[in-house]
Design a protein around this motif. Structure first.
Motif, short mmCIF file in Angstrom:
data_model
loop_
_atom_site.label_atom_id
_atom_site.label_comp_id
_atom_site.label_asym_id
_atom_site.label_seq_id
_atom_site.Cartn_x
_atom_site.Cartn_y
_atom_site.Cartn_z
N LYS A 197 -29.92 72.79 40.96
CA LYS A 197 -31.00 72.36 41.85
C LYS A 197 -32.15 71.79 41.04
O LYS A 197 -32.45 72.28 39.94
N ALA A 198 -32.77 70.75 41.57
CA ALA A 198 -33.95 70.18 40.93
C ALA A 198 -34.83 69.59 42.02
O ALA A 198 -34.33 69.07 43.02
N TYR A 199 -36.12 69.71 41.84
CA TYR A 199 -37.07 69.25 42.86
C TYR A 199 -38.03 68.22 42.28
O TYR A 199 -38.50 68.38 41.14
N GLY A 234 -29.07 66.12 40.59
CA GLY A 234 -28.61 67.47 40.30
C GLY A 234 -27.19 67.55 39.80
O GLY A 234 -26.49 68.54 40.05
N GLY A 235 -26.77 66.55 39.05
CA GLY A 235 -25.43 66.60 38.47
C GLY A 235 -24.37 66.79 39.54
O GLY A 235 -23.43 67.57 39.36
N GLY A 236 -24.56 66.11 40.65
CA GLY A 236 -23.57 66.22 41.74
C GLY A 236 -23.56 67.59 42.37
O GLY A 236 -22.53 68.07 42.86
N PRO A 282 -35.63 75.45 39.36
CA PRO A 282 -35.97 76.72 39.99
C PRO A 282 -35.97 77.90 39.03
O PRO A 282 -35.16 77.97 38.10
N SER A 283 -36.89 78.83 39.28
CA SER A 283 -36.89 80.10 38.57
C SER A 283 -36.05 81.10 39.35
O SER A 283 -35.66 80.84 40.50
N SER A 284 -35.83 82.25 38.75
CA SER A 284 -35.09 83.32 39.45
C SER A 284 -36.04 84.35 40.04
O SER A 284 -35.61 85.33 40.64
#
Lengths: 398, 398
Positions: free
Chosen positions: B382-384, B376-378, B241-243
């Protein structure tokens, strides 16, 4: 009228090259207590940053509060009011609180048995003369020169260069000329143009104008770094000739021009070039010459003569307790500087603190090495014995 | 009225990131004949420049020929006339004749068993919003982000950063805020702020305005370079995600604002922040996260989503003959982008080619690695799963 365009010399001294004295102690941490401009806020960030040495320059030009009137009889100096004289040193102080240590002519980053040495600079208000003369082909050489001449003072061989070219509306012909100069500068310094950014920024720059910045990275073995540590009283100062004003002092140059009544197309009196051509002469790139001389040994320190002139730049490479005596007749001051001084009625001390006066690089060498270097490679280059290292501090002219 | 402030999409595509497709062949020389933007004019300059890979960006913003009128009913696009659409690509062509090859997100310089990777960028017209909102504390984070996010795409760990800050009159309080942001950005990317240049350039910038450029250098082992070579159809696209808008697309943002009737102080509809705050949100620095993910293997390519959006940036990391399918509902497009699209009546394709749409970095990974990364490393990040690599070319949205 002088108060309307003056600037205080103290500001120039403090911040034209705010990086202060160079790195003489083995660990930057040791320097912290004695030299407040050296510190190491980032040492904890990276194991690799042990012995990190950081540089921050400030190129402060006096603000034109109004254009100077023509042919004033007053002497032009950097001493008059019109700019906040504490701004530069105040910024240094604040940056020092939050960012890494500051010193030398280029930042040093330890990498294995070597240091990466990085430097960044622009060309300041020499750009305005490029706009006025239409000479855009060589300003890129100036850009490369400013950074690579800095990093080579540590003995580093430049590896690569990147440029930033910003303008409000991209003019391809103009950009091509400028970037061609950057390519030339990289060739002269035997480094790769590894990248660049061309930024079109509407409403930032006046029509036909642009700004430039450049970044150079070089490498030097840790045990070959030139850092001035071994300099002693009696060492010889060898000066290498400049090609003119190089890329510093142009705010003063522009004031002198404005009051002189001369146009950039007028001949420089006594020479066969126009004032514009003489002022725009590209900065000498000393890289190949210096790396050749360094390889033969005996060079203890190197000072790149930029803003601050001989007066402020030479002491930066000295250990504490040493100063310099300059023999002021040991080289011929080029006509251009004589014209600037006369047209601006500028005092000697002011000239020497603002301009290179014909000497673009100063080597601090042992007496033994000086003979070899002064011999000039059998006439391959010019070099002058311009002075000596003495006990004391600062630079005096005799 | 649209013709007065439009710009042609072709220009944006050609030159917003003019560095073209990335480096997939072992030697740049081999690329010369097939990809005219890759070449090696400097290979002869240095023995070390074998396998040199060079990048040149161009950040082209449309020129404002006149300010747009408020509340026009016309759709805002980058397609209209008003700027020389061939300027950017023409400059590329000319630079290609005289300077080194262009490719990838960062220039690579061979050094022993490693590459030094260098990148330079500014923050474009996001600066204008900093001036208008008075938010200067985070623009330095943007500056660092633009360069370090580029170089980390090759797997390089950033070592150090240098900045160039140019203004017409040094305002210490303002400069301190900006440089503090740069320091923050360096801390976030675990690199040293090795140097900088503060240039006071009278008559260059409007009162209270400044320009910034930055330069980052990192290092990666030659056998660990991430270059997209191993990407095959069926690989998974993972988006981080971007900000927000990060540091691209602000020329269009400013047009949308001008016609929307909204002020920067107005709330972003549906959110608890002002439009100014939402637009000024600092660019995410992905360095630590990416280096962590890279260390676990399976990442074949990384695309930094800047100007050109997902549409133009993802294909740059692919070998020839591969394209991408994006599942357009696989992540929630942030409110800010929805507002921009609605207020500017911007078409989907235009949005996707101008903005990151909420995805700031795209990883191209094996199916095996995708599960681990998407977990997502637990919950640490966040990752999609936003799409797949397919045979073909370009990016399609389904």
């Amino acid at each position: 009228m002088s108060a309307t365009f003056g600037v205080n010399t103290e500001l120039s001294r403090c911040v034209l090259r705010l990086i202060g004295p160079s790195d003489h102690s083995p660990s930057p941490i040791q320097r912290h207590s004695t030299l407040p401009r050296f510190y190491n806020g980032f040492l904890s960030l990276s194991a690799a940053s042990e012995n990190l040495k950081v540089t921050r320059r400030t190129r402060i030009s006096p603000r034109l509060l109004s254009m100077p009137t023509n042919s004033s009889s007053e002497s032009l100096t950097y001493r008059d009011a019109g700019v906040d004289i504490d701004a530069g040193s105040e910024l240094v102080r604040r940056i020092a609180k939050m960012a890494p240590g500051i010193g030398g002519f280029g930042g040093l980053f330890p990498l294995g048995d070597s240091y990466l040495v990085a430097g960044t600079d622009g060309v300041g208000t020499k750009l305005k003369l490029a706009f006025e003369t239409g000479i855009h082909e060589t300003i890129g050489i100036d850009l490369v020169a400013m950074s690579v001449n800095d990093i080579v003072t540590s003995g580093a061989k430049p590896l690569f260069f990147l440029d930033y070219f910003a303008t409000s509306h991209l003019d391809v012909d103009l950009a091509e000329k400028v970037i061609k100069g950057i390519v030339d500068g990289c060739q002269q310094s035997d480094c790769a143009l590894l990248g660049g950014e061309t930024a079109e920024m509407p409403d930032f720059y006046a029509d036909g104008e642009y700004d430039l910045s450049g970044f150079a990275v070089g490498i030097v073995k840790r045990d070959s770094v030139i850092n001035g540590n071994d300099i002693v009283a009696g060492d010889v100062l060898v000066g290498l000739p400049s090609s003119g004003v190089h890329s510093n002092g142009f705010s003063l140059v522009r004031r002198v021009l404005a009051r002189s009544g001369f146009s950039l197309k007028d001949k420089l009196p006594g020479e066969d070039v126009s004032l514009g051509e003489a002022l725009m002469a590209p900065t000498v790139i000393y890289v190949k010459q210096l790396l050749g001389l360094i390889s033969k040994g005996g060079i203890k320190g190197i000072a790149h003569i930029t803003g601050g002139g001989l007066t402020d730049n030479i002491p930066r490479v000295f250990p504490k307790g040493l100063g310099a005596v300059i023999h002021k007749n040991s080289w011929e001051v080029p006509t251009l500087f004589k014209w600037i001084q006369e047209a601006g009625k500028i005092e000697d001390a002011e000239m020497r603190r603002t301009f290179n006066m014909g000497i673009g690089m100063v080597l601090v060498v042992s007496q033994e090495a000086s003979n070899r270097i002064l011999e000039g490679g059998g006439g391959a280059y010019k070099a002058y014995h311009i002075g000596e290292v003495v006990s004391g501090e600062g630079v005096s002219y005799h």
